[in-house]
Structure formats: C-alpha cells, structure tokens
Design a protein around this motif. Sequence first.
Motif, short mmCIF file in Angstrom:
data_model
loop_
_atom_site.label_atom_id
_atom_site.label_comp_id
_atom_site.label_asym_id
_atom_site.label_seq_id
_atom_site.Cartn_x
_atom_site.Cartn_y
_atom_site.Cartn_z
N SER A 63 0.82 -1.22 0.00
CA SER A 63 0.00 0.00 0.00
C SER A 63 0.85 1.27 0.00
O SER A 63 0.50 2.25 -0.66
CB SER A 63 -0.95 0.00 1.20
N LYS A 64 1.95 1.27 0.72
CA LYS A 64 2.80 2.46 0.78
C LYS A 64 3.45 2.74 -0.57
O LYS A 64 3.50 3.88 -1.03
CB LYS A 64 3.87 2.29 1.86
N ALA A 65 3.97 1.70 -1.21
CA ALA A 65 4.58 1.85 -2.54
C ALA A 65 3.54 2.29 -3.56
O ALA A 65 3.80 3.16 -4.40
CB ALA A 65 5.24 0.55 -2.97
N LYS A 66 2.36 1.68 -3.50
CA LYS A 66 1.28 2.02 -4.43
C LYS A 66 0.87 3.48 -4.28
O LYS A 66 0.60 4.17 -5.27
CB LYS A 66 0.09 1.09 -4.19
N GLU A 67 0.82 3.97 -3.04
CA GLU A 67 0.46 5.37 -2.80
C GLU A 67 1.48 6.32 -3.42
O GLU A 67 1.12 7.33 -4.03
CB GLU A 67 0.37 5.62 -1.29
N LEU A 68 2.76 5.99 -3.30
CA LEU A 68 3.81 6.79 -3.93
C LEU A 68 3.67 6.78 -5.45
O LEU A 68 3.84 7.81 -6.11
CB LEU A 68 5.20 6.28 -3.53
N ALA A 69 3.35 5.62 -6.00
CA ALA A 69 3.18 5.49 -7.45
C ALA A 69 1.99 6.34 -7.93
O ALA A 69 2.07 6.99 -8.97
CB ALA A 69 2.97 4.03 -7.83
N GLU A 70 0.91 6.31 -7.18
CA GLU A 70 -0.28 7.08 -7.56
C GLU A 70 0.01 8.57 -7.61
O GLU A 70 -0.45 9.28 -8.52
CB GLU A 70 -1.42 6.79 -6.58
N LYS A 71 0.81 9.06 -6.68
CA LYS A 71 1.16 10.49 -6.66
C LYS A 71 2.02 10.86 -7.86
O LYS A 71 1.85 11.93 -8.46
CB LYS A 71 1.90 10.82 -5.37
N LYS A 72 2.94 9.98 -8.23
CA LYS A 72 3.81 10.26 -9.37
C LYS A 72 3.05 10.25 -10.69
O LYS A 72 3.30 11.06 -11.58
CB LYS A 72 4.93 9.21 -9.46
N LEU A 73 2.12 9.31 -10.81
CA LEU A 73 1.49 9.05 -12.11
C LEU A 73 0.28 9.93 -12.39
O LEU A 73 -0.18 9.99 -13.53
CB LEU A 73 1.09 7.57 -12.20
N CYS A 74 -0.25 10.61 -11.37
CA CYS A 74 -1.41 11.49 -11.55
C CYS A 74 -2.51 10.73 -12.30
O CYS A 74 -2.73 10.94 -13.51
CB CYS A 74 -1.04 12.76 -12.30
N LEU A 75 -3.18 9.83 -11.62
CA LEU A 75 -4.11 8.90 -12.25
C LEU A 75 -5.12 9.58 -13.17
O LEU A 75 -5.74 10.58 -12.83
CB LEU A 75 -4.89 8.12 -11.17
N ASN A 110 -7.18 8.61 -17.43
CA ASN A 110 -7.63 7.53 -18.31
C ASN A 110 -6.49 6.72 -18.93
O ASN A 110 -6.72 5.65 -19.48
CB ASN A 110 -8.51 8.10 -19.44
N SER A 111 -5.28 7.24 -18.88
CA SER A 111 -4.15 6.52 -19.47
C SER A 111 -3.35 5.75 -18.43
O SER A 111 -2.31 5.21 -18.72
CB SER A 111 -3.21 7.51 -20.19
N VAL A 112 -3.87 5.70 -17.20
CA VAL A 112 -3.18 5.02 -16.10
C VAL A 112 -4.16 4.18 -15.31
O VAL A 112 -5.26 4.62 -15.00
CB VAL A 112 -2.50 6.04 -15.16
N GLY A 113 -3.76 2.96 -14.95
CA GLY A 113 -4.55 2.13 -14.05
C GLY A 113 -3.65 1.44 -13.07
O GLY A 113 -2.71 0.76 -13.47
N LEU A 114 -3.90 1.62 -11.78
CA LEU A 114 -3.09 0.98 -10.74
C LEU A 114 -3.99 0.10 -9.88
O LEU A 114 -5.07 0.52 -9.46
CB LEU A 114 -2.40 2.02 -9.86
N TYR A 115 -3.49 -1.10 -9.59
CA TYR A 115 -4.29 -2.09 -8.87
C TYR A 115 -3.45 -2.75 -7.78
O TYR A 115 -2.23 -2.83 -7.89
CB TYR A 115 -4.82 -3.16 -9.83
#
Length: 286
Positions: free
Chosen positions: A120-132, A134-139
């Motif tokens: 969850s911590k790594a995923k949260e960092l990824a979400e901030k970088k990628l600015c979710l 329509n061209s991004v999906g994180l699961y």
Amino acid sequence: MKAKKKIYLTCEDYTVSNKKFNLLYNSTYEMLETFPKPLGKELASYYESENYISHTDSKNSFIDKVYQIVKKIALRNKLKLINSFKTNQKTILDIGCGTGDFLLTCKKNEWKVYGVEPNSKAKELAEKKLCLNNSVGLYAKLEDIKFEKFDVITLWHVLEHVPNLEAYLIKIKAMLKPNGVLMVAVPNFKSYDAFYYKHFWAAFDVPRHLWHFSKTAIQKLFLKQEMSVVNILPMKFDSFYVSLLSEKYKTGKSNFIKAFYVGLLSNLKALKTKEYSSLIYIIKKT
C-alpha cells in the motif's frame, strides 16, 4: 512441481527478521525453493522495512544512492527495450510496479500504462507520481484487472516473490495479447557472484524471494504454459549492486572496492558462461 529436494544452502534474512531459511534444490526444474515459505500476512510482514528500497524512494545511505543511480540507467534501458517491439495500442502492464518510476517513464513516452502493486505504501507513492487519469490504471492485485489484454507485460524482479507460481503464470498468459511480449527479470543463482558469496548473496533475499531461478528453470516453467523464451539479455549493473549488499551482509561493511571487483569479475566470467547476476527473459506465446 513434485521432485526430490535437498538443502542447497541455509540463508539468513538480513533485512527484517534475522531468521534462517533453507534453500531446497528442485532437480526437475533446476531451481531453488525457500523453505519454509511464509504466506499471507506473515509474508507481508517481511516487507515492512525502510531497508526494503524498492518500496521506498530512499536516498539516505550510500547503498540507497547507488540504487537510485543504477535505477535511472535501468529505466532508460528498459524503455529502449519495450520500444523495440512493434505494438498496436502501446498498452503495458507492469506487475510489481513499486513506486511507479518505470510506469512514469513509459507514460511520458506515450504508453498507456497499468500497474499492479500489493504494498500500500509503494502504491500510494506510485499514484502520486502518475497522476491517475484515463491513461493510467493501478491495482493492488492482478485479479482486480478485468477484461484487459496487453501488448507488453513486465515483471522486473517480481516472479521470485510470487507464492503460487504456476497459477500466476496461467493468469499472466491469459492477459497477454496473441502477439504480445512478456519480459521477466530475475536473479540467477548460477552466476559467479552467487557462487562467491554463497549464503551471503543478497539476491537470495529470503524469505521475500520464494523461488531462485536458473535459465533452465525459466524455460521449463514457461514451456509448460506453452510459452517460449525467445531471447535472454543480461542486467550487467545488478552484479555490482548485489555484490555491494552482499559485502555488507558478509563483513558488516560496504567494501566498495571489493564489491566492485567481484561484480566486475562476475560480468567478465559471464561473457563466456552467459550466467549473469540477473537476466531478462523475452517470452512469447507459442
């Protein structure tokens, strides 16, 4: 994967628990299995450490700084590799995407990116970088992705972490387009640096690494799923970083010069044997 197994090495978890685990040799697949294998919440607890750098963007220690430098070089090389394949829609799934740097690199180069990251911590960092958008999906898990097939699927040092290996390969194959490309990067326990450091070899990383592969193992595992290894590429920087960590485990010090020497020697020997510290496997459906 039933086969007679004997203890190959006994290793220690130097990152979290300092507990010891056996590596059992599977002669059928020419691979090693960590025993006992922690599962579920117990397995997740072994990732809860600031020292587990792939789940953080730490730049505190000298080894952290080396990791970040090598990561930047690796990102350029990975992008060049995936761009070498002709794709229609440029869709990519990165399984075990960590803090999202590879996906961000792909996104900046017009790939439609998807990622899976259970931490969850790594995923949260990824979400901030990628600015979710329509061209991004994180699961959080592979099962959460519905009705999608991808041109490219990547697992950068991820397959060794997967508890249910055969079932996972079946899922991945189903998500790959007929002409898609699967890229799997894993440590190689038959490399010289693994031979030199033995139970101190950092890429054993028990118990987070549940499996330890040889070239034969990867080929046999995917052949069983009617997939073929079409190319094998070296990750030459890995021998230096792994040797740096291994020296610290072995002596309590980084020993940069010694680590550089062992890493270099490993790569030089691999020019003949092709047994580099880590290998990238390019895999396609047969």
